[in-house]
Design an enzyme around this catalytic site. Sequence first.
Site, mmCIF file in Angstrom:
data_model
loop_
_atom_site.group_PDB
_atom_site.id
_atom_site.type_symbol
_atom_site.label_atom_id
_atom_site.label_comp_id
_atom_site.label_asym_id
_atom_site.label_seq_id
_atom_site.Cartn_x
_atom_site.Cartn_y
_atom_site.Cartn_z
ATOM 1 N N ASP A 18 -34.151 -62.127 -4.253
ATOM 2 C CA ASP A 18 -34.903 -62.340 -5.216
ATOM 3 C C ASP A 18 -35.689 -63.745 -5.315
ATOM 4 O O ASP A 18 -34.874 -64.670 -5.906
ATOM 5 C CB ASP A 18 -34.301 -61.962 -6.486
ATOM 6 C CG ASP A 18 -35.295 -61.739 -7.867
ATOM 7 O OD1 ASP A 18 -36.166 -61.962 -7.495
ATOM 8 O OD2 ASP A 18 -34.511 -61.237 -8.681
ATOM 9 N N VAL A 19 -36.709 -63.893 -4.520
ATOM 10 C CA VAL A 19 -37.270 -65.295 -4.622
ATOM 11 C C VAL A 19 -38.686 -65.448 -5.376
ATOM 12 O O VAL A 19 -39.229 -66.508 -5.772
ATOM 13 C CB VAL A 19 -37.462 -65.801 -3.037
ATOM 14 C CG1 VAL A 19 -36.162 -66.199 -2.585
ATOM 15 C CG2 VAL A 19 -38.400 -64.866 -2.354
ATOM 16 N N LYS A 20 -39.404 -64.149 -5.529
ATOM 17 C CA LYS A 20 -40.551 -64.095 -6.370
ATOM 18 C C LYS A 20 -41.531 -65.127 -5.787
ATOM 19 O O LYS A 20 -42.528 -65.700 -6.411
ATOM 20 C CB LYS A 20 -40.316 -64.328 -7.930
ATOM 21 C CG LYS A 20 -39.494 -63.079 -8.380
ATOM 22 C CD LYS A 20 -39.218 -63.468 -10.141
ATOM 23 C CE LYS A 20 -38.455 -62.275 -10.772
ATOM 24 N NZ LYS A 20 -37.046 -62.419 -10.107
ATOM 25 N N ARG A 21 -41.938 -65.047 -4.626
ATOM 26 C CA ARG A 21 -42.852 -66.035 -3.903
ATOM 27 C C ARG A 21 -44.090 -65.584 -4.046
ATOM 28 O O ARG A 21 -44.407 -64.323 -3.828
ATOM 29 C CB ARG A 21 -42.476 -66.489 -2.379
ATOM 30 C CG ARG A 21 -40.861 -67.014 -2.215
ATOM 31 C CD ARG A 21 -40.804 -68.375 -2.869
ATOM 32 N NE ARG A 21 -39.943 -69.194 -2.633
ATOM 33 C CZ ARG A 21 -38.979 -69.660 -3.235
ATOM 34 N NH1 ARG A 21 -38.990 -69.077 -4.602
ATOM 35 N NH2 ARG A 21 -37.776 -70.215 -2.742
#
Length: 289
Positions: free
Chosen positions: A108-111
């Site tokens: 979960d990095v939401k880049r």
Amino acid sequence: MTTSPHDPQTRSGPRPRFGSRLVEAIDRHGPLCVGLDPHRELLERWGLPDTAEGVGELCSVVLDAATGRCAAVKPQSAFFERHGAAGIAVLEDVLRTCREQGLLTVLDVKRGDIGSTMAGYAQAYLADDAPLAADAVTLSPFLGYGSLAPAVDLARATGRGVFVLVRTSNPEGGEVQRAGDPAVAHRLMQQVGRDNAGQEPCGDVGVVVGATLDPVGEQLDLEGSLAPVLAPGVGAQGADEHDVARAFAGARGRVLVPVSRGLLGEGPDGVGTAVESWAQRLAGAVGDP
């Protein structure tokens, strides 16, 4: 990066598509996705120091409890990053351990960025030789869906996947995601569907849609998009397994349900029982497609 004997790529040439591997994992273990959110307060509750070493100890206990009981694990990168290089090293160890123990990972990095910067993020998490390589990552499309192409393309090339933020469970999300006619979320879902066309029964480009919402009422075509679904909001945010069953009836067999606080809050002695309980609750409610 040294691949483990449990990595599908080492057994029979190229790694199978992410969508196929996800459906297989859900069919075997149910839709539970164990969230790894080792924030300061949680570490204190576990009697652990707020250090990279404390994070590593917590994650080791949780991964032992999760192995063989869930479809995937979702580490939240921020809680590792806050410890600097030592925390990133722990995240590398977590991802490596998941590969060795046969657990799918959604990092979960939401880049979300453009051009060469987006390509750099893609190489960091989706390339075969990347120390932080995961089976899938979360992406933010709000610089334009087309800006995600470097990540989508590399994920496809390496048998990995992405989950695009479409309609999130946080209340603030609606002011952007519901804007327009048709709404932004509706248009994003259509674009995901085009990327997944022909990838029966499940594509490699997934969506993040909150379990606290009504996808049908918001005209999100989960069934036609063939998208894997990451459905946050269960447990602490108020949704339960019955909400998941109702909201995602059109995507049965390809829904991952992340639960973190409801598991990790039970502490080192109770997390294994909590994982087993949530796995049974979700599998019983969602069932087979």
